[in-house]
Every structure is written in C-alpha cells, then in structure tokens.
Design a protein around this motif. Structure first.
Motif, PDB file in Angstrom:
ATOM      1  N   SER A  83      17.067  47.933  95.836  1.00 23.62           N
ATOM      2  CA  SER A  83      15.937  48.703  96.348  1.00 23.62           C
ATOM      3  C   SER A  83      16.099  50.187  96.049  1.00 23.62           C
ATOM      4  N   THR A 102      13.433  42.816  96.282  1.00 20.44           N
ATOM      5  CA  THR A 102      14.370  43.915  96.528  1.00 20.44           C
ATOM      6  C   THR A 102      15.580  43.454  97.332  1.00 20.44           C
ATOM      7  N   ASP A 104      19.203  44.982  99.243  1.00 18.57           N
ATOM      8  CA  ASP A 104      19.763  46.219  99.789  1.00 18.57           C
ATOM      9  C   ASP A 104      20.974  46.667  98.958  1.00 18.57           C
ATOM     10  N   HIS A 316      11.286  48.881  98.042  1.00 15.42           N
ATOM     11  CA  HIS A 316      10.581  47.959  98.949  1.00 15.42           C
ATOM     12  C   HIS A 316       9.492  48.671  99.748  1.00 15.42           C
ATOM     13  N   GLN A 328       8.422  41.903 100.854  1.00 13.81           N
ATOM     14  CA  GLN A 328       8.959  43.167 101.371  1.00 13.81           C
ATOM     15  C   GLN A 328      10.214  42.865 102.192  1.00 13.81           C
ATOM     16  N   CYS A 331      15.451  46.602 103.738  1.00 19.37           N
ATOM     17  CA  CYS A 331      16.668  47.126 103.111  1.00 19.37           C
ATOM     18  C   CYS A 331      17.108  48.361 103.895  1.00 19.37           C
TER      19      CYS A 331
END
Ligand code: PLP
Length: 367
Positions: A83, A102, A104, A316, A328, A331
């Motif tokens: 992300s 996405t 993290d 995101h 979505q 993150c």
C-alpha cells in the motif's frame, strides 16, 4: 542557504556537450523510434543488472503494465501490491484488467509485509509486485519462497532501485520480470520519460517486444493487442551515456546517507533502513520518520530546505481504487507511516556542506 530537494542541472551541466552530440547523431541518422540506440542501451542495461534480456519501453508504468500482460495476468486476477508505493504500481495492474489488492508494509522499512500478504491471498491471486521502495532491496529470498508456496508470479517494481542488490543479484532479476523507470529524477533518469523491463525468460522477451510495438512480430502483422509503448531512440542514447555513471552516483548517495545518519544521531527521528549489505540500499530517497511532520516540514522550508513526502496517501486510500471497486484492505502501518515520513534532499551532487546545513536545522528544530 537554499537546499533543493533534487537539482538535476548539476548533473546535466557536466553532460550537456555529450547530449548535444547524441542529438546531432540521432538527427543525422534518423534514429528516432527503436533501432540501434535502443538496442545498444538494452544490451548495456541487461549487462549492468546481469540478465539475458532487456526491453526499452515508454515509462516505468508501462514496464509494469506490459510485464503483467506478458505474464498472462488480466481480467479476474488479483495482484498483491504494497500500500505504500507510487500510484503507478496499482494503476498498471488496473491497465492490465486485473485487480490490485493492497498489502500493509513493515514499519521499519515501509516494504511489503509478507505476513499481511498471506492474509490477502485468495483463490484469484495470480501475482505479487514487490516494490524496492526508496532504493531498499526487498528480502527476495522470502518473497520468492512466498510466491512459490502460493503459486504466484513475481513482477518486481525496481523503479526506485537501479543497481541495488539482494545477495549477489540485482533487484529486478529475481522475478519473471523487473521493471525500471527512467523518469528524470530516478537514480538513472532520461531527459524525459522512459522505462525498461528485464527478464531471463526468452518467451516473455518475445511477447514484450510485440506488446510495446502495436502487437507486431513483423511490420503490419498485428498478432496481439499491442501498444505504442516504446523507448525513444534519443532517450536511449542519453541513457547509455548516463549509465556509465550510475555506480558512482549510487556510491555518492550512500556516502550522503552515511553522513546524514551520523549527523542526525540522538534526534527523535528515525532514519529508514540501514544497509543490510553493500548496495542493499541505493538511496533513491532519504526518508525519515518524525512526529508532527507538517510542523517540521514547515520549519525546514522556512530555512530554505526543500522536502517531500513519499507518499502522503497510501494506495488503499486513493480515489482511483474506490472508483475501480478494488478491495479496500485496511493497512494501518501504511496509514501511520504516511503521516510521519519526510524525504530530505538527496541526489549525487548534493554537497557535504548542504547536508550539514540540513542536519543543523534539524538539531535547531528539536532543541
Ligand atoms: C517512478 C515509479 C513508477 C512509475 O514510473 P514512470 O516512469 O513515472 O511511469 C512506478 N513505481 C514506482 C515505485 C516508482 O517510483
């Protein structure tokens, strides 16, 4: 004193005469689209990173887009991306008709977090794009093991890591394709847009040659949906000149980073990632983490010091992701980092005096 974030003119002034010679040569020989200068640069770049093939394309974004297509990633497929990256990593996935998912990032280096990537896997996950953010090499041993376990294709976003190594190999050479950008301010930059895909896969290489050139294996036979996405001959000739300096320029960046690190000791800021090995980080950007980042940025600006944020909005949370109905995933680490990161001036021609001035300003601020 004024310290610019990047000053390309310092680099280009020294090379201006050779650029002009190349321009005259290009005009005299009609080397505008593909042809000799592009082939020569592709070969030199492939040698430089240590791969079999290199394909010059219009930009880093197009390098990612065409690599995904050549790898057969498209409609209905999901692609894992960190992300915290430049938007183009995600845009390219959407251009290919696939869905960016996405993942993290790790708080100590803002690189993709494989633990979170594991949670993002679905039956539709087809590929992963690790991003060697800021010039730091991702742990490619772990990423390749993860990809093998989940049957994913690996396409590396090396748009910020021209010349960084993981182990003995260059970033960009672990996956089926490695993607580079020659946007002017990258560690290796054109005098305009440009990009490159590197690969050791001969079949992929052939597909990429077609995809960048209207899908043509030969003139006026269009076998596949291709694009006009080529590296200009003129840019290739400039890049060949600049490639000879890349190692030295990266060394200077590393030297500057060491000076920053030494002079910033004791301050309540965190410098992103130490080099785990020689050339494990080629400092495309010098990023620090600080509380009340806006206040700090304003203060530095009042002292004539230009800074930037890479990046203030994680992928995101971007509007185009919502528009595309891409999942979505939360993150939180990327969210937190986006509020604390600040990029300080970093380019090869930066002087020790300028670095010292920036560091003095930071000391004064925290006093
Ligand atoms: C610069 C960059 C790109 C896009 O490259 P362009 O040549 O500007 O299209 C993609 N990903 C990352 C991480 C970048 O820094």
């Amino acid at each position: 004193m004024k310290v610019p974030f990047v000053d390309l003119l310092r680099q280009h002034r020294a090379l201006a005469k050779s650029f002009q010679k190349q321009l005259a040569y290009t005009i005299a020989n009609n080397h505008f689209i593909l042809g000799k200068p592009v082939e020569a640069f592709e070969q030199a770049f492939a040698r430089h990173v240590g791969v079999g093939f290199a394909v010059g394309v219009a930009s880093g974004t197009e390098a990612l887009h065409l690599s995904l297509r050549a790898a057969g990633v498209g409609e209905g497929d999901e692609v894992l991306i960190p992300s915290m990256t430049f938007a183009a990593t995600a845009l390219a996935v959407l251009y290919a008709g696939a869905t960016p998912v996405t993942v993290d990032v790790q708080s100590e280096n803002a690189l993709i977090d494989l633990q979170d990537a594991g949670k993002a896997i679905s039956p539709r996950t087809k590929a992963i794009i690790p991003v060697h953010l800021y010039g730091q090499s991702c742990d490619m041993d772990q990423i390749m093991a993860f990809a093998t376990k989940h049957h994913l294709k690996v396409i590396e976003d090396a748009c910020q890591s021209h010349g960084s190594l993981w182990g003995k190999k260059a970033t960009g050479t672990y996956g089926i394709a490695g993607c580079y950008s020659f946007y002017p301010s990258k560690n290796l930059g054109a005098l305009g847009d440009g990009g490159m895909i590197v690969t050791n896969d001969a079949a992929l290489h052939q597909k990429l040659l077609m995809l960048r050139n209207y899908g043509q294996p030969q003139k006026y036979r269009h076998e596949t949906l291709g694009f006009n996405s080529r590296l200009d001959g003129l840019q290739a000739s400039f890049l060949s000149l600049k490639l000879r300096h890349l190692k030295r320029w990266n060394r200077l960046r590393q030297k500057h980073a060491a000076r920053y690190r030494q002079k910033l000791k004791g301050l309540p800021i965190q410098l992103f990632a130490q080099e785990k090995q020689l050339d494990g980080h080629i400092y495309h950007l010098l990023v620090i983490r600080a509380q009340q980042r806006e206040k700090l940025q304003t203060y530095l600006s009042s002292q004539g010091i230009e800074t930037n944020i890479h990046y203030p909005i994680p992928i995101h949370a971007q509007g185009f992701m919502k528009e595309a109905n891409a999942p979505q995933r939360p993150c939180p680490v990327a969210d937190g980092l986006s509020k604390e990161i600040l990029s300080l001036p970093m380019f090869p021609e930066l002087t020790p005096k300028e670095i010292d001035y920036v560091c003095q300003a930071l000391h004064a601020y925290f006093k």
